[in-house]
Design a protein around this motif. Structure first.
Motif, PDB file in Angstrom:
ATOM      1  N   PRO A   7       0.784  -1.239   0.000  1.00 34.22           N
ATOM      2  CA  PRO A   7       0.000   0.000   0.000  1.00 34.22           C
ATOM      3  C   PRO A   7       0.814   1.287   0.000  1.00 34.22           C
ATOM      4  O   PRO A   7       0.395   2.288  -0.585  1.00 34.22           O
ATOM      5  N   ASP A   8       1.998   1.271   0.622  1.00 31.27           N
ATOM      6  CA  ASP A   8       2.809   2.494   0.626  1.00 31.27           C
ATOM      7  C   ASP A   8       3.724   2.598  -0.592  1.00 31.27           C
ATOM      8  O   ASP A   8       4.413   3.608  -0.779  1.00 31.27           O
ATOM      9  N   GLY A   9       3.748   1.556  -1.428  1.00 31.79           N
ATOM     10  CA  GLY A   9       4.512   1.614  -2.669  1.00 31.79           C
ATOM     11  C   GLY A   9       5.995   1.362  -2.529  1.00 31.79           C
ATOM     12  O   GLY A   9       6.717   1.369  -3.533  1.00 31.79           O
ATOM     13  N   SER A  10       6.485   1.099  -1.323  1.00 35.80           N
ATOM     14  CA  SER A  10       7.925   0.955  -1.128  1.00 35.80           C
ATOM     15  C   SER A  10       8.437  -0.445  -1.465  1.00 35.80           C
ATOM     16  O   SER A  10       9.618  -0.626  -1.753  1.00 35.80           O
ATOM     17  N   LEU A  13      -3.805 -10.518   2.662  1.00 36.81           N
ATOM     18  CA  LEU A  13      -5.014 -10.124   3.375  1.00 36.81           C
ATOM     19  C   LEU A  13      -4.725  -8.896   4.230  1.00 36.81           C
ATOM     20  O   LEU A  13      -5.512  -7.955   4.300  1.00 36.81           O
ATOM     21  N   ASN A  14      -3.610  -8.919   4.891  1.00 35.20           N
ATOM     22  CA  ASN A  14      -3.122  -7.792   5.688  1.00 35.20           C
ATOM     23  C   ASN A  14      -1.606  -7.941   5.781  1.00 35.20           C
ATOM     24  O   ASN A  14      -1.022  -8.789   5.106  1.00 35.20           O
ATOM     25  N   LYS A  15      -0.982  -7.151   6.608  1.00 37.44           N
ATOM     26  CA  LYS A  15       0.482  -7.150   6.671  1.00 37.44           C
ATOM     27  C   LYS A  15       1.048  -8.502   7.075  1.00 37.44           C
ATOM     28  O   LYS A  15       2.135  -8.895   6.626  1.00 37.44           O
ATOM     29  N   ASP A  16       0.325  -9.245   7.894  1.00 39.07           N
ATOM     30  CA  ASP A  16       0.845 -10.487   8.451  1.00 39.07           C
ATOM     31  C   ASP A  16       0.315 -11.758   7.798  1.00 39.07           C
ATOM     32  O   ASP A  16       0.811 -12.844   8.082  1.00 39.07           O
ATOM     33  N   THR A  17      -0.691 -11.637   6.954  1.00 48.38           N
ATOM     34  CA  THR A  17      -1.351 -12.832   6.422  1.00 48.38           C
ATOM     35  C   THR A  17      -1.416 -12.791   4.903  1.00 48.38           C
ATOM     36  O   THR A  17      -1.896 -11.813   4.330  1.00 48.38           O
ATOM     37  N   THR A  27       2.622 -14.741   8.798  1.00 47.66           N
ATOM     38  CA  THR A  27       4.074 -14.550   8.892  1.00 47.66           C
ATOM     39  C   THR A  27       4.545 -14.417  10.340  1.00 47.66           C
ATOM     40  O   THR A  27       5.629 -14.873  10.685  1.00 47.66           O
ATOM     41  N   ALA A  28       3.731 -13.796  11.187  1.00 45.82           N
ATOM     42  CA  ALA A  28       4.159 -13.550  12.569  1.00 45.82           C
ATOM     43  C   ALA A  28       4.291 -14.833  13.369  1.00 45.82           C
ATOM     44  O   ALA A  28       5.143 -14.947  14.263  1.00 45.82           O
ATOM     45  N   THR A  29       3.469 -15.833  13.056  1.00 43.85           N
ATOM     46  CA  THR A  29       3.455 -17.079  13.829  1.00 43.85           C
ATOM     47  C   THR A  29       3.952 -18.279  13.039  1.00 43.85           C
ATOM     48  O   THR A  29       4.024 -19.382  13.577  1.00 43.85           O
ATOM     49  N   ASP A  30       4.270 -18.084  11.764  1.00 41.81           N
ATOM     50  CA  ASP A  30       4.690 -19.172  10.876  1.00 41.81           C
ATOM     51  C   ASP A  30       3.603 -20.242  10.769  1.00 41.81           C
ATOM     52  O   ASP A  30       3.878 -21.424  10.604  1.00 41.81           O
ATOM     53  N   GLU A  31       2.365 -19.802  10.841  1.00 41.96           N
ATOM     54  CA  GLU A  31       1.222 -20.718  10.781  1.00 41.96           C
ATOM     55  C   GLU A  31       0.697 -20.823   9.354  1.00 41.96           C
ATOM     56  O   GLU A  31       0.502 -19.831   8.674  1.00 41.96           O
ATOM     57  N   ARG A  34      -9.163  -5.971   5.383  1.00 48.93           N
ATOM     58  CA  ARG A  34      -8.160  -6.663   6.191  1.00 48.93           C
ATOM     59  C   ARG A  34      -8.605  -8.034   6.693  1.00 48.93           C
ATOM     60  O   ARG A  34      -7.800  -8.765   7.251  1.00 48.93           O
ATOM     61  N   HIS A  35      -9.863  -8.382   6.474  1.00 47.10           N
ATOM     62  CA  HIS A  35     -10.312  -9.686   6.975  1.00 47.10           C
ATOM     63  C   HIS A  35     -11.250 -10.413   6.015  1.00 47.10           C
ATOM     64  O   HIS A  35     -11.826 -11.445   6.378  1.00 47.10           O
ATOM     65  N   THR A  36     -11.399  -9.918   4.775  1.00 49.27           N
ATOM     66  CA  THR A  36     -12.338 -10.530   3.848  1.00 49.27           C
ATOM     67  C   THR A  36     -11.705 -10.713   2.473  1.00 49.27           C
ATOM     68  O   THR A  36     -11.010  -9.824   1.980  1.00 49.27           O
ATOM     69  N   ILE A  37     -11.979 -11.870   1.854  1.00 51.18           N
ATOM     70  CA  ILE A  37     -11.529 -12.125   0.492  1.00 51.18           C
ATOM     71  C   ILE A  37     -12.724 -12.518  -0.373  1.00 51.18           C
ATOM     72  O   ILE A  37     -13.772 -12.930   0.129  1.00 51.18           O
ATOM     73  N   VAL A  38     -12.558 -12.366  -1.690  1.00 54.95           N
ATOM     74  CA  VAL A  38     -13.507 -12.900  -2.654  1.00 54.95           C
ATOM     75  C   VAL A  38     -12.748 -13.912  -3.502  1.00 54.95           C
ATOM     76  O   VAL A  38     -11.584 -13.702  -3.846  1.00 54.95           O
ATOM     77  N   TYR A  39     -13.385 -15.041  -3.791  1.00 54.29           N
ATOM     78  CA  TYR A  39     -12.703 -16.130  -4.496  1.00 54.29           C
ATOM     79  C   TYR A  39     -13.705 -16.884  -5.353  1.00 54.29           C
ATOM     80  O   TYR A  39     -14.923 -16.686  -5.246  1.00 54.29           O
TER      81      TYR A  39
END
Length: 292
Positions: free
Chosen positions: A111-114, A154-158, A175-179, A196-201
């Motif tokens: 999102p920040d483009g970096s 989905l978000n920064k960690d998932t 990523t945070a829990t390696d799950e 941050r918590h919803t996807i379409v598939y």
């Protein structure tokens, strides 16, 4: 629950490799379409279209930078190497971003483009998500999970990703829990993050694709609609909702009316078959891949 709904269940390296090995690399171009606003109706319409790659060969998987100034894409040239390039919307300049010995696919800016997330095919043929410096194209880090075909964060960690298992499966990795968790088998190749918590598939059978939303907070899937073909390319538009391609046409699904509606017919510009497409964040431009 989600898992029971997805027994037959949700960016293109695996299929791409098949084409390479078979000597049938698809010939694709990327078109940039300016969307103008109809002052009377208040809607956007395609005003003009430009073939921004316009060369023989494979140019595919476009994605806008967050500010809409760049279009990242994958290009394969004479050396048969898949690298990331970008097109500057204002100037029309094309720049090669990556020059590594590995192949990179599915450029996805944060999102920040970096940072530019990509699927990288490593020297041992592993396919992992790597984080690249968006300005330099250098490799910063990677996620250790392997056999990634397509992905979306989905978000920064998932990360939600399509894993090249047999059969292919949709999974998520924290990523945070390696799950890592299995979500379902035999997915459609396209899935998108709504928030941050919803996807379409999409779920495919032999003749159609069924589209769903899944909320990770309440762990519930809700069916949106069906479409009677196996074309899998979709986006989620903030105003229009679910948008898909079919031939030379884009359609959107009106949840209020419960039916698909015509959005844009792009065949008039010389486009023959739309596979991938994306809108910029301000809805000023549309980019599409034309299969020749």
């Amino acid at each position: 629950i989600f898992l029971s709904l997805m027994r037959s269940f949700i960016i293109i390296p695996f299929f791409f490799f098949f084409y390479v090995l078979a000597g049938q690399l698809p010939d694709t171009d990327i078109w940039l379409i300016k969307l103008a606003k109809d002052k009377t109706l208040g809607k956007r319409f395609p005003e003009r279209a430009q073939n921004i790659t316009n060369r023989p060969g494979y140019d595919n998987q476009p994605a806008f930078s967050p500010d809409g100034k760049l279009v990242y894409y994958v290009s394969i040239r004479e050396d048969k190497q898949a690298d990331i390039y970008y097109f500057e919307v204002a100037s029309g300049k094309i720049t090669q971003l990556t020059h590594s010995k590995e192949s990179e696919y599915s450029p996805t800016p944060t999102p920040d483009g970096s940072v530019l997330n990509v699927v990288m095919v490593e020297a041992d043929s592993a396919q992992r998500i790597h984080y690249l410096d968006a300005k330099k194209g250098t490799d910063v880090k990677r996620l250790e999970t392997d056999s990634v075909g397509y992905f979306t964060f989905l978000n920064k960690d998932t990360v939600i990703y399509y894993k090249l298992t047999e059969p292919h499966s949709l999974r998520y990795y924290v990523t945070a829990t390696d799950e890592e968790k299995w979500l379902g088998n035999s997915p459609a190749r396209t899935f998108r993050t709504l928030n941050r918590h919803t996807i379409v598939y999409g779920l495919k059978d032999s003749a159609h694709v069924a589209f769903y939303k899944y909320d990770f907070v309440i762990r519930k899937a809700v069916k949106i609609c069906d479409y009677p073909s196996l074309n899998e390319d979709i986006v989620w538009h903030p105003q229009l909702g679910l948008v898909k391609s079919e031939g030379t046409t884009l359609y959107y699904y009106s949840e209020a009316e419960g039916k698909w509606q015509l959005l844009y017919e792009l065949g008039l510009f010389g486009i023959k078959k739309i596979t991938r497409f994306a809108f910029d964040s301000k809805n000023n431009y549309l980019v599409v891949v034309n299969n020749l």
